[in-house]
Write an enzyme that holds these catalytic residues in place. Structure first.
Site, PDB file in Angstrom:
ATOM      1  N   GLU A 482       0.802  -1.229   0.000  1.00 22.60           N
ATOM      2  CA  GLU A 482       0.000   0.000   0.000  1.00 22.60           C
ATOM      3  C   GLU A 482       0.834   1.278   0.000  1.00 22.60           C
ATOM      4  O   GLU A 482       0.345   2.328   0.411  1.00 22.60           O
ATOM      5  CB  GLU A 482      -0.976  -0.012   1.182  1.00 22.60           C
ATOM      6  CG  GLU A 482      -1.962  -1.178   1.113  1.00 22.60           C
ATOM      7  CD  GLU A 482      -2.906  -1.254   2.287  1.00 22.60           C
ATOM      8  OE1 GLU A 482      -2.690  -0.534   3.288  1.00 22.60           O
ATOM      9  OE2 GLU A 482      -3.867  -2.037   2.218  1.00 22.60           O
ATOM     10  N   GLU A 548      -6.851  -6.958  -1.558  1.00 33.72           N
ATOM     11  CA  GLU A 548      -7.231  -7.304  -0.191  1.00 33.72           C
ATOM     12  C   GLU A 548      -8.735  -7.161  -0.035  1.00 33.72           C
ATOM     13  O   GLU A 548      -9.256  -6.041  -0.049  1.00 33.72           O
ATOM     14  CB  GLU A 548      -6.523  -6.419   0.837  1.00 33.72           C
ATOM     15  CG  GLU A 548      -5.021  -6.599   0.913  1.00 33.72           C
ATOM     16  CD  GLU A 548      -4.389  -5.734   2.010  1.00 33.72           C
ATOM     17  OE1 GLU A 548      -5.142  -5.165   2.824  1.00 33.72           O
ATOM     18  OE2 GLU A 548      -3.157  -5.629   2.035  1.00 33.72           O
TER      19      GLU A 548
END
Length: 876
Positions: A482, A548
């Site tokens: 991320e 995710e």
């Protein structure tokens, strides 16, 4: 800048070690002592004359905590709130967890040009190494992800009795475990894993995993050793698993190192598939030379395919260096999976698409942390965990960036079971400054440049690339979780290390990058991570390649009893919008709530009832999550990766099986959804779909859709021949009217079957649908099902269990099978089931195959369902 990076890159070329022709592990007989309590010098304690009999036995590979746990100096941190009883390094200081580790071993000084090498595959975080009173490393070694190789030939004792002594220091910055993601973030100042300071799914690891955490080996060669062997496979064109294959091509290279003071001539040889290539070479004293070998053409190759698409063929292959006197100086075995992985941009979905051997693969993946938060790794546990992922029907595992570069044994298991692997490097937006966070010690600008030592990061990255690049399962590199790493680190990876050391795989800058997946409709990011209504998974469009997305995942009552004290075995009382419940142990183990989803099955009577009803929710959540994505494959999506499929400790969220390798219903919901040919019900539009997750068109399939009442009365909705489009999903018909008519009062069962021309059922999928108020009121009125169970041995560690439901009976609903020890009643783990949490229709039978571990001579099989009283069948 270019010159600086060149120097860094040259430093990265220090040492690769693998499986040589003569190698053994130093994995037992270690002793350890807290360094601050010792008065002896390193030179003294690293000699055999210094007595260490009174030292504590040490676990190597392992950490300080694994040693303390093994010696019963600390309580089990996975049980209850025991972890709070272990002093945290941030509070007590690094000296508390700084230890000397000593190992006595026998190894004689070799004759002739023989060489002896000492190899460390992982130490966290820095160390000094001594052998027989002499220092081995000239400078302090540092870095969790950097292997070490030392020539110890001249340091061995003439007697052959040797002592190795290593002092291991904790990470430079241990971090404050203040409840933030990675604590206060400073753990990321090191080139180490970040989860050890705590995350929203784990509590802090008190010693931050200080220790000799990976293998230590002694390796014996002659003068020339083989370093960094690299195998690259090329598979041109578009292939299919069956039939004759066009040729494939093998490209190989290796670095040769002459460890002697004499010039050595010989041949570098590579062998595969009864073919070999050779290259003559002469090495000057202490010279290193990189060698390229001629390309090998493999005719009609046996290709390697991802799970569910084809076989995982692996070729044994070997590099060897043969001296001019025909003596083998060194050899390396490298198993080869012939495959080619590519990525292309899908303009329709606006996301990347993975192709294997020219074929598009819809990614069905799971996020992986580590096998064990205390780094107690083993080949057997890796095999079991990857096998459980195989049973889920997944085809990719992503190794999350706040953890580590997974071990070769993990990749070997992925090679065997057919998993593509997305390997992150060591960074996360939480610690590395993507977001404002009041729990972090330093500001975003500072955290953006973590770790402190960029040269060490680059050197470690290069070494890890070399360690795992030969595995066919490795498919994708990812810069970090991320967040893009600091610019110089990112460009070192993307522009220098990858092209030079690999150059065959997709490199993503970060895990949810626009270069991986771009959503123009405004649903940004990844997730969601919590429980959802079932229509959500069909109707809400997330990122087209979602890295995710997940839901709940607690285990059943047997699982909970393993780590929750008796006084805390209570139904968690949830607070809306909060992850805090009325019990400290549940909160400590990161319970994530089920909201009102369990109450839809009726108010739970006790925790066992609560946990059983949670399994119904688990199954529905993950079956529907996967089916919703598959239902929109190549239209909305090119893939998804579940957050997450396993836990490295006894957490209460995001897992398909618990830490003890006991599966829950999440696993089998995925198992059902991921069948190669699959009939499924859309909770979005109440329609029936057929999914074909293969590359072959399937004609003459009989689709049968049936409804059942709670009493087992059958109503045929449709029976129709149809076809299934390759790698796609097709809507067949709506059953909305039938559901509304039959299920409004008590709910109903809906069963979808696919049959081939021989009337064999190749897929069966049973849904339980609520009444018009959204409750499963009819389930609580179901009559008992007289399920007949027959068990027999089918070989060593193998069972066959037949479940048979009589005609005119109600459905035998949601039956859990377990292999148990008949004396204790405890489950034998890990056990593997061809299916579980199974429903048997009236007049039907199901055959379940089970593999179970070695244990007692007699075993028993427990079968218990929603309306089936538990039966225990003993098997001698």
């Amino acid at each position: 800048m270019k010159q600086r990076f060149l120097l860094l890159y040259l430093a990265c070329l220090i040492g690769y070690y693998g499986t040589g022709q003569d190698v053994y592990e130093l994995n037992s007989g270690w002793k350890c002592y807290q360094a601050s309590e010792l008065a002896a010098t390193p030179e003294q304690l690293s000699q055999n004359s210094y007595a260490i009999d009174s030292w504590m036995p040490a676990v190597v590979p392992g950490t300080v905590l694994t040693t303390l746990l093994e010696n019963k100096k600390i309580p089990d941190p996975f049980y209850g709130m025991n972890n709070n009883k272990i002093p945290d390094i941030y509070n007590v200081g690094k000296a508390r967890y700084t230890y000397w580790f000593c190992k006595d071993f026998k190894e004689a000084i070799p004759s002739g040009d023989g060489q002896v090498w000492l190899n460390f595959r992982g130490i966290n975080y820095s160390c000094e190494i001594y052998l027989n009173g002499k220092k081995v490393n000239k400078q302090t070694f540092k870095g969790m992800f950097l292997r070490q190789r030392y020539n110890i030939t001249r340091l061995l004792n003439k007697s052959g009795n040797n002592r190795l002594a290593v002092i291991v220091y904790p990470p430079d910055a241990v971090g404050n475990p203040n409840g933030g993601q990675g604590g206060d973030g400073t753990i990321a100042k090191n080139v180490t894993h970040q989860y050890v300071a705590g995350w929203d799914w784990i509590q802090p690891v008190r010693d931050r995993n200080t220790g000799i955490w990976d293998k230590v080996t002694i390796e014996k060669t002659k003068a020339v050793i083989i370093v960094d062997p690299f195998v690259r496979t090329e598979v041109p064109g578009i292939r299919k698993p069956a039939g004759a294959q066009a040729p494939a091509f093998i490209h190989t290279s290796a670095t040769l190192e002459n460890a002697s003071a004499a010039t050595v001539s010989g041949i570098l040889k590579y062998e595969i598939n009864h073919q070999q290539v050779r290259q003559r070479v002469t090495l000057k004293p202490f010279e290193k030379k990189e060698m390229q070998l001629p390309v090998i053409e493999i005719k009609n190759p046996r290709l390697w395919w991802p799970n569910t698409y084809g076989p995982q063929n692996l070729y044994p292959a070997a590099f060897s260096f043969i001296k001019s006197n025909n003596e083998i100086s060194d050899s390396r075995n490298v198993a080869v999976g012939i495959r080619e992985v590519k990525n292309i941009w899908n303009n329709h979905t606006r996301s990347m698409e993975v192709r294997v051997n020219g074929q598009p693969v819809f990614i069905r993946g799971g996020n992986w942390i580590v096998s064990d938060e205390l780094l107690r790794f083993s080949k057997e546990r890796y095999d079991a965990e990857i096998r459980l992922h195989r049973d889920m029907g997944l085809n990719l595992i992503r190794v999350w960036g706040g953890a580590l570069t997974e071990r070769p044994e993990f990749y070997e298991a992925c090679d065997r079971y057919g998993f593509l692997v997305m390997q992150d490097f060591w960074g996360s937006g939480d610690c590395n400054g993507r977001w404002m966070d009041p729990k972090k010690l330093e500001d975003q600008w500072t955290r953006r440049n973590y770790p402190d030592d960029h040269s060490l990061f680059i050197e470690s990255a290069a070494d890890m690339i070399r360690m795992i690049r030969n595995h066919p399962s490795l498919a994708i590199w990812c810069g970090g979780n991320e967040i893009v790493l600091a610019p110089d680190l990112f460009h070192a990876l993307k522009d220098s290390l990858m092209p030079k050391l690999d150059g065959t795989r997709w490199f993503i800058d970060y895990s949810n990058s626009d270069s991986m997946s771009y959503n123009a409709i405004g649903n940004n990011g990844d997730g969601p991570y919590g429980i959802q209504t079932l229509p959500y998974f069909w109707n809400y469009r997330t990122w087209p390649f979602n890295s995710e997305i997940g839901s709940v995942g607690m285990g059943d009552f047997a699982s909970l009893k393993r780590f929750i004290p008796e006084n805390n075995l209570v139904i968690p009382s949830e607070k809306t919008g909060s992850e805090t419940v009325n019990d400290s142990v549940w909160t400590y183990h990161k319970y994530i709530g089920y909201g009102k989803f369990i109450e839809a099955y009726g108010a739970p009577k006790n925790l066992e009832d609560f946990a059983n009803k949670a399994q119904l929710v688990n199954y529905d959540q993950y079956r529907t999550l996967m089916e919703g994505f598959i239902g929109h494959q190549w239209d909305w999506y090119t893939g998804l990766i579940i957050w997450k499929t396993q836990n490295p400790w006894t957490a209460l969220r995001g897992q398909m099986y618990d830490y003890y390798l006991d599966p829950n219903a999440c696993l089998y919901g995925l198992h059902t959804a991921n069948q190669p040919l699959h009939g499924m019900f859309s909770f979005g539009d109440s329609s029936i779909y057929i999914a074909n997750n293969t590359w072959e068109k399937k004609d003459n399939l009989m689709l049968v859709v049936k409804a059942f009442s709670m009493e087992g009365k059958e109503h045929l909705i449709t029976q129709v021949f149809c076809e299934a489009i390759p790698q796609n999903t097709k809507r067949i018909l709506s059953v909305k009217a039938a559901i509304k008519a039959m299920g409004k009062n008590e709910g109903m069962f809906l069963t979808i079957q696919l049959l081939d021309m021989s009337k064999t059922i190749i897929d069966e999928n049973t849904y339980w649908l609520p009444d018009q108020s959204g409750n499963y009121s009819g389930l609580n009125k179901m009559p008992a099902a007289p399920l007949n169970i027959q068990c027999k041995k089918a070989g060593a560690g193998k069972l066959e269990v037949q479940l048979q439901n009589p005609e005119n009976a109600p459905l035998a609903f949601f039956n859990r099978l377990s292999v148990v020890d008949p004396k204790t009643g405890k489950r034998l783990l890990p056990s593997f089931y061809s299916d579980n949490y199974v429903t048997v229709l009236p007049g039907a039978r199901k055959l379940i195959h089970i593999d179970y571990p070695k244990g007692p001579q007699a075993v028993a099989v427990s079968v218990a369902g929603w309306n089936v009283k538990e039966q225990l069948i003993s098997i001698n």
